[in-house]
Design an enzyme around this catalytic site. Sequence first.
Site, PDB file in Angstrom:
ATOM      1  N   CYS A  24       0.802  -1.237   0.156  1.00 34.22           N
ATOM      2  CA  CYS A  24       0.017   0.156  -0.069  1.00 34.22           C
ATOM      3  C   CYS A  24       0.898   1.101   0.096  1.00 34.22           C
ATOM      4  CB  CYS A  24      -0.937  -0.103   1.053  1.00 34.22           C
ATOM      5  SG  CYS A  24      -0.135  -0.217   2.824  1.00 34.22           S
ATOM      6  N   HIS A  61      -2.366   0.376   7.334  1.00 34.73           N
ATOM      7  CA  HIS A  61      -2.725   0.503   5.985  1.00 34.73           C
ATOM      8  C   HIS A  61      -2.470   2.160   5.342  1.00 34.73           C
ATOM      9  CE1 HIS A  61      -4.371  -0.072   2.049  1.00 34.73           C
ATOM     10  NE2 HIS A  61      -5.563   0.401   2.295  1.00 34.73           N
ATOM     11  N   SER A  78      -4.895  -2.479  -1.964  1.00 33.30           N
ATOM     12  CA  SER A  78      -5.209  -3.451  -0.618  1.00 33.30           C
ATOM     13  C   SER A  78      -5.679  -4.823  -1.121  1.00 33.30           C
ATOM     14  CB  SER A  78      -6.234  -2.912   0.208  1.00 33.30           C
ATOM     15  OG  SER A  78      -6.448  -4.015   1.452  1.00 33.30           O
TER      16      SER A  78
END
Length: 204
Positions: A24, A61, A78
Site C-alpha cells: 500500500c 494501511h 489493498s
Amino acid sequence: KSRPLRLLLDTARDVTRAALPIKCVEATFVAALLTQQQRDLERVPLAFKSFVPATSATYKHIVLAVKHASKWGAVGLSRRRELYYKELTYDSLGDLVLEFRRSYERVLHTLVRVRVGLPLPHEPLSDEHVCWAALTLRISATDDELNAAVDKLSEHGRAARRLYDQWRRAGAKPKRRPAAAAASAASAAARQPPRTAASREAIA
C-alpha cells in the site's frame, strides 16, 4: 517515506516501468505520480491502524485521499477492495473516514486510529518532503467521541491547504525526535517483552 517527494515519484516510476509487486505504501507513491499533473485535485495521505478481535492482530494501511470540486474519494491498493478505492462522492474528509470505518467492519476489523497528512505539492521536481501525519486521532466506539473525531477530520480537510501553506513557510521538513527522546524510546522498547506473531503489526 522520509525522502523528498521528487524521489518518491522516481520510485513510483520504477514500479510502473518494471511492473514490480508493491504494497500500500508504494501504491500511494504511484497514485501521487499518476495524479501529479491534475492540479484540480487536492491529495492528502490517509493512514489507518486496525485491530482484529478474533486474532488480536493489528494492521496498518495507507491510501491517498483525493478532493475534487468539494467531493472526497480515495485511491490506493489493498488485498480488500473495500479498503483502497472510494469514488469522489463524500462531502467531507470525515465522511470519507466514516466510510472506511464501515468498510473495516465489513472485513471484521475494528478501526482504532487515523492519521492524516497535508496536501502533496504538484510541482514535478519538488524537493519538499511530504507531511504524512499532521493530525492523528483515535477512533472510539462511543458515538460522542466518534462524532468529535469526524468533526476534527472534516475541519482538517477544509483547512488542509491553509495548513500546508503554513507548514511550507515553516520549512516543510519532517519532524525528528531529539536524540535524548529517541534514546529513551529505544530503551523503553528494549524493556518490552517480545511480540507474538499474532501481535505483530502488518500491512493491510
